[in-house]
Design a protein around this motif. Structure first.
Motif, PDB file in Angstrom:
ATOM      1  N   UNK A 240     -19.104   1.927   9.230  1.00 19.92           N
ATOM      2  CA  UNK A 240     -17.969   1.677  10.255  1.00 19.92           C
ATOM      3  C   UNK A 240     -16.736   1.358   9.289  1.00 19.92           C
ATOM      4  N   UNK A 241     -15.738   2.228   9.453  1.00 23.02           N
ATOM      5  CA  UNK A 241     -14.615   1.818   8.396  1.00 23.02           C
ATOM      6  C   UNK A 241     -14.099   0.764   8.581  1.00 23.02           C
ATOM      7  N   UNK A 242     -13.657   0.449  10.059  1.00 22.73           N
ATOM      8  CA  UNK A 242     -12.976  -0.868  10.654  1.00 22.73           C
ATOM      9  C   UNK A 242     -13.727  -2.305   9.811  1.00 22.73           C
ATOM     10  N   UNK A 243     -15.056  -2.328   9.826  1.00 23.28           N
ATOM     11  CA  UNK A 243     -15.695  -3.199   9.399  1.00 23.28           C
ATOM     12  C   UNK A 243     -15.326  -3.506   7.728  1.00 23.28           C
ATOM     13  N   UNK A 244     -15.339  -2.524   7.137  1.00 21.09           N
ATOM     14  CA  UNK A 244     -15.001  -2.512   5.700  1.00 21.09           C
ATOM     15  C   UNK A 244     -13.734  -2.837   5.491  1.00 21.09           C
ATOM     16  N   UNK A 245     -12.658  -2.206   6.267  1.00 27.12           N
ATOM     17  CA  UNK A 245     -11.380  -2.678   6.316  1.00 27.12           C
ATOM     18  C   UNK A 245     -11.148  -4.308   6.513  1.00 27.12           C
ATOM     19  N   UNK A 246     -11.641  -4.622   7.492  1.00 28.09           N
ATOM     20  CA  UNK A 246     -11.823  -6.189   7.776  1.00 28.09           C
ATOM     21  C   UNK A 246     -12.332  -7.106   6.588  1.00 28.09           C
ATOM     22  N   UNK A 247     -13.530  -6.636   5.830  1.00 32.38           N
ATOM     23  CA  UNK A 247     -13.911  -7.355   4.790  1.00 32.38           C
ATOM     24  C   UNK A 247     -13.030  -7.382   3.570  1.00 32.38           C
ATOM     25  N   UNK A 248     -12.321  -6.359   3.434  1.00 29.07           N
ATOM     26  CA  UNK A 248     -11.302  -6.286   2.370  1.00 29.07           C
ATOM     27  C   UNK A 248     -10.206  -7.131   2.546  1.00 29.07           C
ATOM     28  N   UNK A 249      -9.661  -7.219   3.961  1.00 31.11           N
ATOM     29  CA  UNK A 249      -8.508  -8.347   4.231  1.00 31.11           C
ATOM     30  C   UNK A 249      -9.000  -9.488   4.137  1.00 31.11           C
ATOM     31  N   UNK A 250     -10.364  -9.900   4.395  1.00 29.80           N
ATOM     32  CA  UNK A 250     -11.033 -11.427   4.346  1.00 29.80           C
ATOM     33  C   UNK A 250     -10.976 -11.477   2.848  1.00 29.80           C
ATOM     34  N   UNK A 251     -11.357 -10.891   2.170  1.00 24.96           N
ATOM     35  CA  UNK A 251     -11.078 -11.299   0.519  1.00 24.96           C
ATOM     36  C   UNK A 251      -9.825 -11.408   0.003  1.00 24.96           C
ATOM     37  N   UNK A 252      -9.073 -10.497   0.353  1.00 27.50           N
ATOM     38  CA  UNK A 252      -7.604 -10.671  -0.156  1.00 27.50           C
ATOM     39  C   UNK A 252      -6.886 -11.724   0.523  1.00 27.50           C
ATOM     40  N   UNK A 253      -7.116 -12.155   1.645  1.00 23.69           N
ATOM     41  CA  UNK A 253      -6.493 -13.176   2.278  1.00 23.69           C
ATOM     42  C   UNK A 253      -7.307 -14.416   2.154  1.00 23.69           C
ATOM     43  N   UNK A 254      -8.207 -14.521   1.346  1.00 27.86           N
ATOM     44  CA  UNK A 254      -8.759 -15.731   1.040  1.00 27.86           C
ATOM     45  C   UNK A 254      -8.179 -16.969   1.092  1.00 27.86           C
ATOM     46  N   UNK A 255      -8.159 -18.167   1.932  1.00 30.43           N
ATOM     47  CA  UNK A 255      -7.638 -19.380   1.945  1.00 30.43           C
ATOM     48  C   UNK A 255      -7.321 -20.092   0.647  1.00 30.43           C
ATOM     49  N   UNK A 256      -8.613 -19.740  -0.062  1.00 25.81           N
ATOM     50  CA  UNK A 256      -8.646 -20.497  -1.487  1.00 25.81           C
ATOM     51  C   UNK A 256      -8.267 -19.586  -2.577  1.00 25.81           C
ATOM     52  N   UNK A 257      -7.893 -18.453  -2.231  1.00 27.13           N
ATOM     53  CA  UNK A 257      -7.407 -17.474  -3.338  1.00 27.13           C
ATOM     54  C   UNK A 257      -8.576 -17.212  -4.337  1.00 27.13           C
ATOM     55  N   UNK A 258      -9.548 -17.117  -4.017  1.00 21.26           N
ATOM     56  CA  UNK A 258     -10.849 -16.977  -4.724  1.00 21.26           C
ATOM     57  C   UNK A 258     -10.876 -15.476  -4.921  1.00 21.26           C
ATOM     58  N   UNK A 259     -11.042 -15.067  -6.301  1.00 21.54           N
ATOM     59  CA  UNK A 259     -11.404 -13.609  -6.557  1.00 21.54           C
ATOM     60  C   UNK A 259     -12.693 -13.074  -6.250  1.00 21.54           C
ATOM     61  N   UNK A 260     -12.790 -11.901  -6.001  1.00 23.19           N
ATOM     62  CA  UNK A 260     -14.257 -11.208  -5.867  1.00 23.19           C
ATOM     63  C   UNK A 260     -14.930 -10.939  -7.128  1.00 23.19           C
ATOM     64  N   UNK A 261     -16.075 -11.456  -7.228  1.00 14.58           N
ATOM     65  CA  UNK A 261     -16.761 -11.240  -8.663  1.00 14.58           C
ATOM     66  C   UNK A 261     -17.764 -10.351  -8.614  1.00 14.58           C
ATOM     67  N   UNK A 262     -18.589 -10.276  -7.470  1.00 10.80           N
ATOM     68  CA  UNK A 262     -19.730  -9.194  -7.514  1.00 10.80           C
ATOM     69  C   UNK A 262     -19.702  -8.654  -6.269  1.00 10.80           C
ATOM     70  N   UNK A 263     -19.985  -7.292  -6.156  1.00  6.95           N
ATOM     71  CA  UNK A 263     -20.730  -6.719  -4.917  1.00  6.95           C
ATOM     72  C   UNK A 263     -21.978  -6.287  -5.085  1.00  6.95           C
ATOM     73  N   UNK A 264     -22.704  -6.571  -4.227  1.00  5.37           N
ATOM     74  CA  UNK A 264     -24.316  -6.214  -4.293  1.00  5.37           C
ATOM     75  C   UNK A 264     -24.214  -5.175  -2.922  1.00  5.37           C
ATOM     76  N   UNK A 265     -24.397  -3.916  -3.414  1.00  7.37           N
ATOM     77  CA  UNK A 265     -24.592  -2.697  -2.325  1.00  7.37           C
ATOM     78  C   UNK A 265     -26.107  -2.777  -2.024  1.00  7.37           C
ATOM     79  N   UNK A 266     -26.681  -3.299  -1.297  1.00  2.50           N
ATOM     80  CA  UNK A 266     -28.011  -3.497  -0.750  1.00  2.50           C
ATOM     81  C   UNK A 266     -28.344  -2.854   0.596  1.00  2.50           C
ATOM     82  N   UNK A 267     -27.602  -2.765   1.549  1.00  2.00           N
ATOM     83  CA  UNK A 267     -27.664  -2.318   2.881  1.00  2.00           C
ATOM     84  C   UNK A 267     -28.640  -0.826   2.843  1.00  2.00           C
TER      85      UNK A 267
END
Length: 316
Positions: free
Chosen positions: A78-105
């Motif tokens: 679902x593209x909308x879910x992926x878009x929302x995930x990217x926004x959640x990371x980019x707008x992280x309130x603590x400005x944390x970086x994304x270190x790892x993506x585990x593609x497991x599904x």
């Protein structure tokens, strides 16, 4: 050279501390509601990371939510879910970086190539390959910022295609190839790509796959029953017996968490004794010899097909 999976208790020096320091970084794990994904999310949270755990329903979210684990709605088709995930990371309130993506599904629906409907072929490729590519395409800019890592969960089926596993193995072969290309494309950007190749792991998906195969077999034509019924029954029986001694999901998750966080990872890791044994065989033995080995392993539980019925016009 591929190395076999090792018991985490024998790798204590790599285990997380009892009171881990909070790591000011994010990790994404897709397919985290049960099995390997849930265990990996828990193991990474135990190492101090904040894990965005991909789930599809509210009940799954409630089940995985814990200290250090934040469930996020993520159906990777679902593209909308992926878009929302990217926004959640980019707008992280603590400005944390994304270190790892585990593609497991992933999903697993097994039947002979001739029998499995094309719709189910396409469904497996949508989840097991195209969904992961969609997530990678969206999150790569964020991983470049952190010089992070992608961990793709493949399978022993990504190297050795067993009978009845054609569609599932096809998705994993494709994921292996895409991972190699991706690794060579982004290494200069500081992003690492690692493949984990599990063999048998005790998970709900693995347990369900046999039942799904038998359900599909029950709907086959009489001719397909004659041709493939024994092979399907033998394959399901063999896999069911093996899963009783397969790697527990918790140990698989601990192994993947170490792979995700080790400073200098290899490009590939096997997981489980069967993967460590089968993958080198598949790579080095002649194909016809491998065919014979697999045929022998099924012969005791795979009765010979009955002779084809004579046509109405055949002489007596």
């Amino acid at each position: 050279m591929l190395r076999p999976w090792k018991d985490p208790q024998k790798e204590a020096r790599n285990d997380p501390p009892k009171n881990p320091r909070k790591v000011n970084e994010l990790v994404v794990v897709s397919g985290a509601s049960t099995g390997i994904g849930a265990a990996t999310a828990q193991a990474l949270a135990a190492r101090g990371y904040h894990v965005l755990a991909g789930v599809r329903t509210e009940s799954e979210a409630d089940a995985v939510r814990a200290d250090g684990i934040e469930p996020v709605t993520l159906d990777i088709t679902v593209p909308e879910h992926i878009e929302a995930l990217a926004r959640r990371i980019a707008d992280d309130p603590e400005r944390r970086l994304l270190r790892v993506l585990v593609n497991n599904a992933g999903i697993e629906i097994n039947a002979p190539v001739e029998v499995l409907p094309l719709a189910l072929w396409r469904e497996q490729f949508e989840v097991n390959l195209f969904g992961h590519i969609a997530v990678v395409q969206k999150l790569l800019p964020l991983l470049r910022r952190s010089r992070g890592r992608i961990v793709n969960i493949s399978s022993v089926g990504g190297v050795a295609a067993l009978p009845v596993f054609g569609a599932y193995a096809g998705t994993k072969f494709a994921l292996e190839a895409a991972s190699d290309s991706l690794r060579r494309e982004v290494s200069a950007h500081g992003v690492q790509v690692v493949v984990v190749q599990p063999g048998g792991v005790r998970t709900e998906m693995a347990a369900r796959s046999g039942d799904i195969s038998l359900e599909l077999a029950a709907g086959m034509s009489a001719e397909h029953q004659r041709l493939y019924g024994g092979l399907i029954n033998a394959t399901v029986a063999s896999n069911t017996a093996f899963l009783k001694r397969a790697v527990p999901a918790a140990k698989a998750g601990a192994r993947i968490a170490r792979v995700a966080t080790t400073p200098r990872p290899r490009t590939r890791y096997t997981l489980g004794t069967d993967a460590a044994f089968v993958i080198p065989l598949a790579r080095h033995l002649p194909a016809r010899l491998m065919d014979g080995i697999l045929a022998m392993s099924h012969r005791s539980r795979n009765p010979k097909p009955a002779p084809a019925p004579e046509s109405a016009g055949s002489p007596s």
